[in-house]
Design a protein around this motif. Structure first.
Motif, PDB file in Angstrom:
ATOM      1  N   ASP A 287       8.426   2.437   2.919  1.00 60.95           N
ATOM      2  CA  ASP A 287       8.577   1.037   2.496  1.00 60.95           C
ATOM      3  C   ASP A 287       7.451   0.689   1.524  1.00 60.95           C
ATOM      4  N   GLY A 288       7.810   0.065   0.419  1.00 59.96           N
ATOM      5  CA  GLY A 288       6.817  -0.293  -0.596  1.00 59.96           C
ATOM      6  C   GLY A 288       5.759  -1.226  -0.016  1.00 59.96           C
ATOM      7  N   HIS A 289       4.498  -0.934  -0.312  1.00 60.96           N
ATOM      8  CA  HIS A 289       3.408  -1.784   0.178  1.00 60.96           C
ATOM      9  C   HIS A 289       3.238  -2.977  -0.775  1.00 60.96           C
TER      10      HIS A 289
ATOM     11  N   PHE B 206       5.307  -5.133  -2.092  1.00 61.14           N
ATOM     12  CA  PHE B 206       6.212  -5.152  -3.253  1.00 61.14           C
ATOM     13  C   PHE B 206       6.593  -6.561  -3.679  1.00 61.14           C
TER      14      PHE B 206
ATOM     15  N   ASP C 110      12.801  -2.255  -1.406  1.00 62.43           N
ATOM     16  CA  ASP C 110      11.661  -1.354  -1.636  1.00 62.43           C
ATOM     17  C   ASP C 110      11.560  -0.294  -0.540  1.00 62.43           C
TER      18      ASP C 110
HETATM   19 MG    MG Z   1       7.569  -3.573   1.429  1.00 63.46          MG
END
Ligand code: MG
Ligand code: GTP
Length: 266
Positions: A29-31, A33, A76
């Motif tokens: 999972d995008g940090h 985002f 994301d």
């Molecule tokens: Mg995220």
């Protein structure tokens, strides 16, 4: 190499292995985002460039780790499903999640210009990763359904939210849009989209509504024979990207090989 007196420190390592004979799902999972998408002017609510870049990064992971049966991505995040038979890195959790996550992130950065052209990457993106073991096909399918239902709920909300905020005739503030949507169920959101903005939600790009599913399948591929120089059709394993329903039965019925517990690729 001779052992040194320091080597005992290795005994402090605590490897975690993932339970055998279970499906391993690794989700990245995008940090931050929310900020990343703002900073890089992602289109609202969905940025096609960003979603295709996520898919390309996932494809790189699937080409590297051939025990992955399928992958599912939206927004994301991306989930990768390893078959129960996999012995990748002896099922050591840290090895699996860190290697997947760094390969995904490195590909995201390397391929950024292919999708965003001259728009520079202004700071380094990062992703978190976790692994979860699911013992049964029913659990695995419920996991996939959970992520796709999440995609649907968020996308319907975001589509309605940005339609209200970006409305050229009567734009709402973000707070006003939030207040309007707070008291709506999904039928009411569909209704707002249709009556106020002429948007039929079902006609929106399926990549936005359904997310992206990547999987291997045998497909007829036209090739030139090395022997004869003539075109020939051969069955090859092709990495497919589809924007399909994974909650119902039909995708799984059409692709029964995805749920086989052993390795299918040759
Ligand atoms: Mg995220
Ligand atoms: P953490 O994951 O906890 O670090 O927070 P986050 O900021 O990454 O939020 P989260 O993962 O919950 O949600 C992803 C966020 O990314 C969304 O809330 C959006 O703000 C943003 N995002 C993802 N895809 C898109 C897109 O295609 N367009 C736009 N405009 N924003 C997007």
């Amino acid at each position: 190499m001779a052992a040194t007196r320091f080597e005992y420190v290795r005994n402090f390592e605590q490897p975690t292995t993932l339970l055998r004979n279970t499906w391993i799902v690794v989700r990245l999972d995008g940090h931050g985002f929310h900020r990343f998408s703002k900073e890089h002017q992602f289109a609202k609510p969905n940025d096609v460039r960003a979603l295709h870049l996520m898919n390309a990064s996932a494809a790189a992971v699937m080409r590297e780790f051939d025990d992955i049966a399928l992958a599912y991505g939206q927004s994301d995040e991306f989930s990768f499903v390893f078959r129960p038979s996999t012995m990748v890195y002896s099922r050591r959790e840290a090895k699996i999640i860190t290697n997947l996550c760094s390969l995904f992130t490195a590909t995201f950065v390397m391929q950024w210009p292919q999708f965003f052209g001259s728009q520079p990457l202004s700071y380094a993106p990062s992703f978190d990763a976790r692994a979860v073991c699911y013992p049964t096909i029913a659990n695995l399918r419920d996991y996939m359904s959970w992520r796709q239902a999440d995609c649907h709920i968020n996308n319907l909300y975001n589509t309605a939210f940005w339609a209200l905020v970006l409305d050229s005739k009567d734009p709402k503030t973000e707070q006003q849009a939030e207040a309007i949507l707070r008291v709506t169920d999904s039928a009411a959101k569909n209704e707002i989209l249709f009556t106020q903005f002429g948007i039929n939600y079902n006609n929106i790009d399926p990549m936005f509504r359904k997310g992206s599913t990547l999987f291997w399948r045998k497909q007829d591929v036209e090739e030139v024979s090395a022997k004869t120089g003539q075109p020939v059709v051969r069955k090859r394993n092709v990495l497919a990207t589809e924007y399909v329903d994974v909650i119902g039965e039909s995708f799984w019925k059409e692709n029964p090989h995805l749920l086989s517990r052993g390795k299918q690729r040759e």
